[in-house]
Design a protein around this motif. Structure first.
Motif, PDB file in Angstrom:
ATOM      1  N   MET A   1       0.849  -1.194   0.000  1.00 34.84           N
ATOM      2  CA  MET A   1       0.000   0.000   0.000  1.00 34.84           C
ATOM      3  C   MET A   1       0.881   1.238   0.000  1.00 34.84           C
ATOM      4  SD  MET A   1      -2.920   1.044   2.740  1.00 34.84           S
ATOM      5  CE  MET A   1      -2.085   2.182   3.818  1.00 34.84           C
ATOM      6  N   SER A   2       0.590   2.162  -0.892  1.00 33.93           N
ATOM      7  CA  SER A   2       1.418   3.360  -0.955  1.00 33.93           C
ATOM      8  C   SER A   2       0.956   4.365   0.096  1.00 33.93           C
ATOM      9  CB  SER A   2       1.349   3.992  -2.346  1.00 33.93           C
ATOM     10  OG  SER A   2       0.048   4.436  -2.615  1.00 33.93           O
ATOM     11  N   LYS A   3       1.905   5.061   0.621  1.00 35.33           N
ATOM     12  CA  LYS A   3       1.586   6.057   1.639  1.00 35.33           C
ATOM     13  C   LYS A   3       1.089   7.328   0.959  1.00 35.33           C
ATOM     14  CE  LYS A   3       6.477   6.843   1.565  1.00 35.33           C
ATOM     15  NZ  LYS A   3       7.733   6.816   2.175  1.00 35.33           N
ATOM     16  N   PRO A   4       0.042   7.957   1.483  1.00 27.89           N
ATOM     17  CA  PRO A   4      -0.468   9.152   0.817  1.00 27.89           C
ATOM     18  C   PRO A   4       0.448  10.355   1.017  1.00 27.89           C
ATOM     19  CG  PRO A   4      -1.800   8.638   2.757  1.00 27.89           C
ATOM     20  CD  PRO A   4      -0.762   7.570   2.639  1.00 27.89           C
ATOM     21  N   ILE A   5       0.933  10.849  -0.094  1.00 28.01           N
ATOM     22  CA  ILE A   5       1.794  12.039  -0.086  1.00 28.01           C
ATOM     23  C   ILE A   5       1.158  13.056  -1.016  1.00 28.01           C
ATOM     24  CG2 ILE A   5       4.057  12.946  -0.753  1.00 28.01           C
ATOM     25  CD1 ILE A   5       5.211  10.241   0.071  1.00 28.01           C
ATOM     26  N   GLY A   6       1.093  14.288  -0.576  1.00 24.68           N
ATOM     27  CA  GLY A   6       0.504  15.333  -1.392  1.00 24.68           C
ATOM     28  C   GLY A   6       1.554  16.175  -2.081  1.00 24.68           C
ATOM     29  N   VAL A   7       1.153  16.746  -3.189  1.00 20.78           N
ATOM     30  CA  VAL A   7       2.012  17.673  -3.923  1.00 20.78           C
ATOM     31  C   VAL A   7       1.506  19.081  -3.657  1.00 20.78           C
ATOM     32  CG1 VAL A   7       2.798  18.431  -6.179  1.00 20.78           C
ATOM     33  CG2 VAL A   7       2.427  16.019  -5.769  1.00 20.78           C
ATOM     34  N   ILE A   8       2.405  19.940  -3.223  1.00 21.33           N
ATOM     35  CA  ILE A   8       2.065  21.349  -3.037  1.00 21.33           C
ATOM     36  C   ILE A   8       2.816  22.135  -4.109  1.00 21.33           C
ATOM     37  CG2 ILE A   8       2.018  23.294  -1.432  1.00 21.33           C
ATOM     38  CD1 ILE A   8       0.576  20.802  -0.324  1.00 21.33           C
ATOM     39  N   VAL A   9       2.085  22.705  -5.065  1.00 19.72           N
ATOM     40  CA  VAL A   9       2.698  23.516  -6.118  1.00 19.72           C
ATOM     41  C   VAL A   9       2.653  24.972  -5.669  1.00 19.72           C
ATOM     42  CG1 VAL A   9       2.640  24.186  -8.544  1.00 19.72           C
ATOM     43  CG2 VAL A   9       1.953  21.872  -7.888  1.00 19.72           C
ATOM     44  N   LEU A  10       3.818  25.549  -5.475  1.00 16.38           N
ATOM     45  CA  LEU A  10       3.914  26.919  -4.965  1.00 16.38           C
ATOM     46  C   LEU A  10       3.944  27.887  -6.146  1.00 16.38           C
ATOM     47  CD1 LEU A  10       6.588  26.092  -2.259  1.00 16.38           C
ATOM     48  CD2 LEU A  10       4.121  26.346  -1.930  1.00 16.38           C
ATOM     49  N   ALA A  11       2.847  28.633  -6.319  1.00 17.08           N
ATOM     50  CA  ALA A  11       2.690  29.482  -7.490  1.00 17.08           C
ATOM     51  C   ALA A  11       2.110  30.845  -7.122  1.00 17.08           C
ATOM     52  CB  ALA A  11       1.789  28.782  -8.515  1.00 17.08           C
ATOM     53  N   ALA A  12       2.532  31.383  -5.980  1.00 14.80           N
ATOM     54  CA  ALA A  12       2.005  32.674  -5.537  1.00 14.80           C
ATOM     55  C   ALA A  12       2.988  33.824  -5.751  1.00 14.80           C
ATOM     56  CB  ALA A  12       1.615  32.611  -4.061  1.00 14.80           C
ATOM     57  N   GLY A  13       4.258  33.515  -5.950  1.00 15.64           N
ATOM     58  CA  GLY A  13       5.255  34.576  -6.131  1.00 15.64           C
ATOM     59  C   GLY A  13       4.951  35.419  -7.355  1.00 15.64           C
ATOM     60  N   GLN A  14       5.303  36.672  -7.305  1.00 16.74           N
ATOM     61  CA  GLN A  14       4.946  37.582  -8.388  1.00 16.74           C
ATOM     62  C   GLN A  14       5.977  37.652  -9.508  1.00 16.74           C
ATOM     63  OE1 GLN A  14       1.796  39.069  -8.683  1.00 16.74           O
ATOM     64  NE2 GLN A  14       1.611  37.445  -7.172  1.00 16.74           N
ATOM     65  N   GLY A  15       7.114  37.013  -9.338  1.00 21.85           N
ATOM     66  CA  GLY A  15       8.107  36.979 -10.415  1.00 21.85           C
ATOM     67  C   GLY A  15       8.642  38.343 -10.780  1.00 21.85           C
ATOM     68  N   SER A  16       9.034  39.127  -9.776  1.00 20.03           N
ATOM     69  CA  SER A  16       9.441  40.511 -10.038  1.00 20.03           C
ATOM     70  C   SER A  16      10.676  40.605 -10.939  1.00 20.03           C
ATOM     71  CB  SER A  16       9.672  41.263  -8.722  1.00 20.03           C
ATOM     72  OG  SER A  16      10.565  40.553  -7.905  1.00 20.03           O
ATOM     73  N   ARG A  17      11.640  39.696 -10.792  1.00 17.03           N
ATOM     74  CA  ARG A  17      12.821  39.751 -11.663  1.00 17.03           C
ATOM     75  C   ARG A  17      12.434  39.498 -13.121  1.00 17.03           C
ATOM     76  NH1 ARG A  17      17.378  35.954  -9.894  1.00 17.03           N
ATOM     77  NH2 ARG A  17      18.388  36.924 -11.669  1.00 17.03           N
ATOM     78  N   PHE A  18      11.525  38.565 -13.339  1.00 16.16           N
ATOM     79  CA  PHE A  18      11.046  38.265 -14.687  1.00 16.16           C
ATOM     80  C   PHE A  18      10.327  39.487 -15.270  1.00 16.16           C
ATOM     81  CE2 PHE A  18       8.220  36.563 -17.893  1.00 16.16           C
ATOM     82  CZ  PHE A  18       8.951  35.545 -18.493  1.00 16.16           C
ATOM     83  N   ARG A  19       9.459  40.085 -14.459  1.00 19.39           N
ATOM     84  CA  ARG A  19       8.675  41.241 -14.931  1.00 19.39           C
ATOM     85  C   ARG A  19       9.563  42.453 -15.224  1.00 19.39           C
ATOM     86  NH1 ARG A  19       2.945  40.503 -13.824  1.00 19.39           N
ATOM     87  NH2 ARG A  19       2.637  38.647 -12.551  1.00 19.39           N
ATOM     88  N   GLN A  20      10.665  42.602 -14.482  1.00 17.35           N
ATOM     89  CA  GLN A  20      11.583  43.719 -14.741  1.00 17.35           C
ATOM     90  C   GLN A  20      12.131  43.659 -16.157  1.00 17.35           C
ATOM     91  OE1 GLN A  20      14.552  43.404 -11.680  1.00 17.35           O
ATOM     92  NE2 GLN A  20      13.359  44.540 -10.178  1.00 17.35           N
ATOM     93  N   VAL A  21      12.333  42.455 -16.654  1.00 19.69           N
ATOM     94  CA  VAL A  21      12.893  42.277 -17.994  1.00 19.69           C
ATOM     95  C   VAL A  21      11.795  42.202 -19.049  1.00 19.69           C
ATOM     96  CG1 VAL A  21      14.315  40.786 -19.459  1.00 19.69           C
ATOM     97  CG2 VAL A  21      14.900  41.074 -17.039  1.00 19.69           C
ATOM     98  N   ALA A  22      10.746  41.414 -18.767  1.00 22.45           N
ATOM     99  CA  ALA A  22       9.720  41.128 -19.774  1.00 22.45           C
ATOM    100  C   ALA A  22       8.602  42.160 -19.815  1.00 22.45           C
ATOM    101  CB  ALA A  22       9.123  39.746 -19.519  1.00 22.45           C
ATOM    102  N   GLY A  23       8.433  42.904 -18.735  1.00 16.67           N
ATOM    103  CA  GLY A  23       7.334  43.862 -18.646  1.00 16.67           C
ATOM    104  C   GLY A  23       6.410  43.504 -17.492  1.00 16.67           C
ATOM    105  N   ASP A  24       5.836  44.526 -16.859  1.00 14.43           N
ATOM    106  CA  ASP A  24       5.028  44.325 -15.657  1.00 14.43           C
ATOM    107  C   ASP A  24       3.828  43.408 -15.869  1.00 14.43           C
ATOM    108  OD1 ASP A  24       6.585  45.712 -13.920  1.00 14.43           O
ATOM    109  OD2 ASP A  24       5.455  47.591 -14.069  1.00 14.43           O
ATOM    110  N   GLU A  25       3.302  43.388 -17.092  1.00 20.47           N
ATOM    111  CA  GLU A  25       2.094  42.601 -17.339  1.00 20.47           C
ATOM    112  C   GLU A  25       2.389  41.130 -17.635  1.00 20.47           C
ATOM    113  OE1 GLU A  25       3.776  43.457 -21.217  1.00 20.47           O
ATOM    114  OE2 GLU A  25       3.559  44.653 -19.407  1.00 20.47           O
ATOM    115  N   LYS A  26       3.655  40.762 -17.716  1.00 19.13           N
ATOM    116  CA  LYS A  26       4.034  39.394 -18.094  1.00 19.13           C
ATOM    117  C   LYS A  26       4.159  38.492 -16.869  1.00 19.13           C
ATOM    118  CE  LYS A  26       4.725  40.245 -22.523  1.00 19.13           C
ATOM    119  NZ  LYS A  26       3.810  39.798 -23.535  1.00 19.13           N
ATOM    120  N   ASP A  27       3.311  37.475 -16.809  1.00 16.28           N
ATOM    121  CA  ASP A  27       3.358  36.488 -15.733  1.00 16.28           C
ATOM    122  C   ASP A  27       4.218  35.328 -16.218  1.00 16.28           C
ATOM    123  OD1 ASP A  27       2.943  34.498 -13.840  1.00 16.28           O
ATOM    124  OD2 ASP A  27       0.793  34.904 -13.648  1.00 16.28           O
TER     125      ASP A  27
END
Length: 196
Positions: A1-27
């Motif tokens: 029997m496999s033990k139940p393990i959950g996946v937590i996908v962390l997707a709340a960060g705003q990606g400020s370094r990415f937006r500085q280069v790509a533009g504020d509207e780019k997620d």
């Protein structure tokens, strides 16, 4: 029997370094990139595609202002945990609290689209109650990181921008050797959308 393990996908960060280069509207989570399988998808979809199917409890932590990310996550069977803070600690705590009864949790970063599914499976296989499992690529710790059930209270107590690194001193760390540069590759700037 496999033990139940959950996946937590962390997707709340705003990606400020990415937006500085790509533009504020780019997620960065919605930016297209070519995965290691050759398919062009958004960053977050690659992350979701790479999750092992046997991990059926999936929680994506994000902010309410990301309806496209939320729709995508639901399409891949994720529950959604909404947070107001973009801090890593707050996100981890919210994700674990959503499925606190499980035997462990795998923390997956929403901006790491190039991790091989086999690496995720190897890390997951080493999750035990009293240990933290972490992939190691050429001597460097990467992601995702698996936490056994003993770490639940500590994970749910995290807050602000501080992640779970402090918990590494409180238990046994199992280093999982992988041959996968994707475990170190996060998309923090647009150039990182191309895996080399």
């Amino acid at each position: 029997m496999s033990k139940p393990i959950g996946v937590i996908v962390l997707a709340a960060g705003q990606g400020s370094r990415f937006r500085q280069v790509a533009g504020d509207e780019k997620d960065k989570l919605l930016a297209d990139c070519t995965g290691r399988d050759g398919a062009v998808r958004s960053v977050i979809e690659h992350v979701l595609v790479n999750l092992p199917t046997e991990l059926d409890r999936r929680v994506l932590v994000t902010t309410a202002d990301r309806p496209q990310v939320i729709r995508m996550a639901k399409a891949y069977g994720c529950e959604i945990a909404l947070v107001e803070s973009t801090g890593m600690g707050d996100s981890i705590a919210a994700g674990v609290a959503t499925c606190a009864q499980l035997n462990g949790w795998l923390m997956v970063l929403g901006d790491m689209p190039f991790i091989l599914p086999s690496s995720i499976e190897q890390v997951t296989a080493q999750v035990m109650d009293d240990c933290i499992s972490v992939p190691v690529q050429e001597g460097d710790y990467g992601h995702p990181v698996g936490f056994g059930r003993d770490f639940g209270p500590g994970l749910m107590a995290l807050s602000g921008d501080r992640g779970a690194k402090a918990l590494f001193a409180q238990g046994r760390v199992v280093e999982v050797a992988v041959d996968d540069p994707g475990v170190l590759w996060d998309v923090d700037v647009p150039e990182k959308l191309v895996f080399k």
